[in-house]
Design an enzyme around this catalytic site. Structure first.
Site, mmCIF file in Angstrom:
data_model
loop_
_atom_site.group_PDB
_atom_site.id
_atom_site.type_symbol
_atom_site.label_atom_id
_atom_site.label_comp_id
_atom_site.label_asym_id
_atom_site.label_seq_id
_atom_site.Cartn_x
_atom_site.Cartn_y
_atom_site.Cartn_z
ATOM 1 C CD GLN A 80 -22.835 41.599 -79.543
ATOM 2 O OE1 GLN A 80 -22.806 42.525 -78.734
ATOM 3 N NE2 GLN A 80 -21.909 41.447 -80.483
ATOM 4 C CG ASP A 85 -13.180 34.910 -81.939
ATOM 5 O OD1 ASP A 85 -13.790 35.993 -82.006
ATOM 6 O OD2 ASP A 85 -12.649 34.496 -80.887
ATOM 7 C CG ASP A 110 -18.535 42.914 -83.013
ATOM 8 O OD1 ASP A 110 -18.192 44.008 -82.515
ATOM 9 O OD2 ASP A 110 -19.403 42.174 -82.503
ATOM 10 C CE1 TYR A 118 -10.063 41.353 -83.775
ATOM 11 C CE2 TYR A 118 -11.091 42.350 -85.701
ATOM 12 C CZ TYR A 118 -9.996 42.198 -84.876
ATOM 13 O OH TYR A 118 -8.843 42.901 -85.142
ATOM 14 C CB CYS A 178 -18.244 47.956 -78.201
ATOM 15 S SG CYS A 178 -16.617 47.274 -77.863
#
Length: 408
Positions: free
Chosen positions: A245, A297, A338, A275, A365
């Site tokens: 992040q 992932d 995510d 993810y 996002c």
């Protein structure tokens, strides 16, 4: 396909609202919607149409004829020079969150409202959280390199590099000596990271297609290229090019929401972290659900090693694409996902829903792709229970949205 035309006529427009993506919206004399980058609600602007279709057009800002009350001088020198980094830095900080809320409400209503995903949700009362600090917050940055070997921030909606001005996002010291001063391989990219130990890592990579992430480090220029980060004391180690992040406060802020919203009794002993990157949220998921965590992932850089944070909690890391992996995992009680900016997509949502999780925490996002994902959740029998907008990208049009869902 509708015919596309270009009209260079100068127009004067009153800007009434902000579009997803950070452009101001006005209406031309024919009633056509016009998107103007750099324009704000309350502005009257002169603009030139650069792309026109039957119902909408895109225009370049020529002049602010009458300024919006929320307009202020650019706080970011790079953005003032045309970079795409801080596209909200000419907006009063007190107004930025309201604009982002308006965009989120509009996207949710337009793309998810009729699906039933928002039944019971008051979109006018969405909770918000703003992360501090509001400048000097970014711990990692990817710089372009021009034909002269100079590094800098890319120009808005362009691959061109602005090597003359620094951005106000990076934490102090992150880009010192890099922008416009040092020389790198022309056409490459420079990744700089300031990790939790305040060690700076600078690596050079090849350039990749816009929207994609390169993971191969071509040259380590400073530091080791191996980053150490911590979330509430849990330690993670990974290459500088792996995802983490951007805002220095974001990993712990998101983990706190997951631990809070995910807490409960579950009938299953497994949870999913989709993810998951390096697994930054796995400790919070385990704390919330008391379950074995399966973190998925596709990134080799993120999944190549067992993280120090997993030494005392049951975490299984699965390298692979989420859409190809969920059918191989044991049924979960709690799912946290995510996805990237493109969203999870209908196929992934359907596959996760088919496993029957008792609770889902979906982090998005991009408000448009999140809203489409919520519509897919509704079609699969799930509805939102609460929504939180986190302003984790100050002075930009970007923000994060966290949604809790459960079976209807």
């Amino acid at each position: 396909m509708a015919a596309e035309t270009t009209d260079t006529t100068r127009l004067e427009l009153r800007i009434t609202r902000m579009a997803h993506g950070g452009e101001g919206i006005g209406t031309d004399p024919d009633g056509r919607v016009v998107f103007v980058a750099g324009a704000l609600p309350g502005d009257t602007v002169a603009a030139t149409i650069t792309k026109a279709k039957k119902r909408w057009a895109r225009a370049d800002l020529l002049e602010v004829v009458e300024a919006s009350p929320m307009r202020v001088p650019y706080a970011c020198p790079a953005a003032a020079a045309g970079a795409g980094c801080c596209d909200f830095s000419h907006i009063n900080p007190a107004s930025q969150l309201d604009l982002k809320l308006d965009v989120l409400r509009g996207q949710l209503t337009a793309l998810a409202g009729r699906s039933g995903a928002l039944d019971g949700i008051d979109v006018d009362a969405i909770a918000t959280q703003s992360l501090e600090p509001r400048s000097w917050w970014r711990t990692r940055v990817r710089l372009g390199v021009d034909a002269q070997g100079r590094a800098g921030v890319r120009r808005a909606r362009s691959a061109d590099v602005i090597a003359s001005e620094a951005c106000t996002q990076p934490v102090p010291g992150l880009t010192d000596g890099l922008i416009g001063e040092a020389r790198f391989t022309p056409g490459s990219e420079v990744v700089a990271v300031m990790d939790s130990g305040t060690t700076r890592h600078v690596v050079e990579t090849s350039r990749v297609q816009r929207g994609r992430r390169v993971e191969d480090i071509r040259t380590v220029l400073e530091g080791s290229g191996e980053v150490t980060e911590r979330v509430h004391g849990a330690e993670f180690a990974f290459p500088a090019t792996a995802f983490w992040q951007a805002h220095r406060a974001a990993p712990e802020a998101y983990a706190d929401v997951i631990a809070d919203w995910g807490a409960g009794e579950y009938s299953r002993d497994d949870a999913w972290d989709l993810y998951g990157g390096v697994g930054a949220f796995a400790p919070a998921i385990h704390a919330a659900a008391g379950a074995r965590v399966h973190s998925v992932d596709y990134s080799p850089a993120a999944t190549a090693r067992t993280q120090p944070a997993f030494a005392e909690i049951p975490v299984e890391v699965h390298r692979g694409r989420v859409e190809l992996s969920v059918d191989t995992l044991p049924a979960p009680g709690l799912v946290v996902l995510d996805p990237p900016r493109a969203g999870a997509g209908e196929a992934v949502v359907q596959a996760v829903a088919a496993a029957g999780p008792e609770r889902v925490i979906h982090i998005g996002c991009d408000p448009a792709t999140l809203s489409r994902d919520l519509a897919a959740w509704a079609a699969s029998g799930y509805a939102a229970r609460r929504i939180l907008l986190i302003d984790a990208f100050p002075a930009t049009h970007h923000f994060e949205t966290i949604v809790e869902l459960s079976p209807r």
